[in-house]
Write a protein that holds these residues in place. Structure first.
Motif, short mmCIF file in Angstrom:
data_model
loop_
_atom_site.label_atom_id
_atom_site.label_comp_id
_atom_site.label_asym_id
_atom_site.label_seq_id
_atom_site.Cartn_x
_atom_site.Cartn_y
_atom_site.Cartn_z
N ILE A 146 -27.23 6.28 80.85
CA ILE A 146 -27.85 5.00 80.49
C ILE A 146 -29.08 5.24 79.62
O ILE A 146 -29.31 4.51 78.65
CB ILE A 146 -28.22 4.21 81.76
CG1 ILE A 146 -26.94 3.76 82.47
CG2 ILE A 146 -29.11 3.01 81.43
CD1 ILE A 146 -27.16 3.22 83.86
N LYS A 147 -29.84 6.28 79.93
CA LYS A 147 -31.01 6.60 79.12
C LYS A 147 -30.59 6.94 77.68
O LYS A 147 -31.21 6.50 76.72
CB LYS A 147 -31.77 7.77 79.74
CG LYS A 147 -33.05 8.11 79.03
CD LYS A 147 -33.81 9.20 79.75
CE LYS A 147 -35.10 9.53 79.01
NZ LYS A 147 -35.86 10.58 79.68
N LEU B 129 -25.87 -5.36 83.98
CA LEU B 129 -25.19 -5.45 82.69
C LEU B 129 -26.14 -5.00 81.59
O LEU B 129 -27.29 -5.44 81.55
CB LEU B 129 -24.76 -6.89 82.44
CG LEU B 129 -24.13 -7.20 81.09
CD1 LEU B 129 -22.71 -6.63 81.05
CD2 LEU B 129 -24.10 -8.69 80.86
N LEU B 130 -25.67 -4.14 80.71
CA LEU B 130 -26.44 -3.70 79.55
C LEU B 130 -25.60 -3.99 78.31
O LEU B 130 -24.46 -3.55 78.20
CB LEU B 130 -26.71 -2.19 79.64
CG LEU B 130 -27.31 -1.53 78.42
CD1 LEU B 130 -28.77 -1.95 78.26
CD2 LEU B 130 -27.23 -0.02 78.54
N ILE B 131 -26.18 -4.74 77.39
CA ILE B 131 -25.47 -5.09 76.15
C ILE B 131 -26.06 -4.26 75.01
O ILE B 131 -27.24 -4.39 74.70
CB ILE B 131 -25.60 -6.59 75.85
CG1 ILE B 131 -25.00 -7.40 77.01
CG2 ILE B 131 -24.93 -6.93 74.53
CD1 ILE B 131 -25.25 -8.87 76.94
N PRO B 132 -25.26 -3.37 74.41
CA PRO B 132 -25.76 -2.55 73.30
C PRO B 132 -26.21 -3.44 72.13
O PRO B 132 -25.64 -4.49 71.88
CB PRO B 132 -24.55 -1.70 72.89
CG PRO B 132 -23.60 -1.80 74.01
CD PRO B 132 -23.87 -3.09 74.70
N GLU B 133 -27.23 -2.97 71.41
CA GLU B 133 -27.78 -3.75 70.30
C GLU B 133 -27.42 -3.17 68.93
O GLU B 133 -28.00 -3.57 67.94
CB GLU B 133 -29.30 -3.83 70.44
CG GLU B 133 -29.73 -4.59 71.67
CD GLU B 133 -31.23 -4.70 71.79
OE1 GLU B 133 -31.95 -4.39 70.83
OE2 GLU B 133 -31.69 -5.10 72.87
N ILE C 71 -19.21 -5.44 73.81
CA ILE C 71 -18.97 -4.72 75.05
C ILE C 71 -20.25 -4.69 75.87
O ILE C 71 -21.33 -4.98 75.36
CB ILE C 71 -18.48 -3.27 74.80
CG1 ILE C 71 -19.55 -2.48 74.05
CG2 ILE C 71 -17.14 -3.26 74.10
CD1 ILE C 71 -19.29 -0.99 74.00
N ALA C 72 -20.10 -4.35 77.11
CA ALA C 72 -21.25 -4.22 78.00
C ALA C 72 -20.94 -3.10 78.99
O ALA C 72 -19.79 -2.75 79.21
CB ALA C 72 -21.52 -5.52 78.74
N MET C 73 -21.96 -2.53 79.56
CA MET C 73 -21.81 -1.48 80.56
C MET C 73 -22.35 -2.04 81.88
O MET C 73 -23.39 -2.68 81.89
CB MET C 73 -22.63 -0.26 80.15
CG MET C 73 -22.37 0.95 81.00
SD MET C 73 -23.20 2.38 80.28
CE MET C 73 -24.50 2.58 81.47
N VAL C 74 -21.63 -1.81 82.97
CA VAL C 74 -22.04 -2.34 84.26
C VAL C 74 -22.13 -1.22 85.29
O VAL C 74 -21.40 -0.22 85.20
CB VAL C 74 -21.08 -3.43 84.77
CG1 VAL C 74 -21.13 -4.64 83.86
CG2 VAL C 74 -19.66 -2.93 84.88
#
Length: 78
Positions: free
Chosen positions: A71-72, A42-46, A54-57
């Motif tokens: 992702i980079k 899970l990546l949560i944008p800041e 939102i999050a990306m999985v």
């Protein structure tokens, strides 16, 4: 680069299963964090401009250069 686009309406568990199997990368509501399959990251944008949480999985055990480049890009957007 070519991606197959899908849209799963109202069934986020199916979408997360696609992510876990390596068949998708997804933007999901952050509230789905508690339902993530094992090995899905899970990546949560800041960014302050995001209107929804939102999050990306994705499954990091499955190699995918296009996903990693995306992702980079997401990680460098501040």
């Amino acid at each position: 680069m070519r991606a197959n686009k899908i849209f799963v309406k109202g069934d986020l568990t199916t979408l997360l299963a696609l992510v876990a199997s390596g068949n998708a990368v997804a933007l999901i509501p952050q509230s789905m964090q508690q339902f993530l399959p094992v090995k899905v990251k899970l990546l949560i944008p800041e960014q302050n401009t995001v209107q929804w949480e939102i999050a990306m999985v994705w499954n990091p055990e499955i190699n995918n250069d296009y996903r990693d480049k995306f992702i980079k890009i997401v990680n460098t957007q501040k």
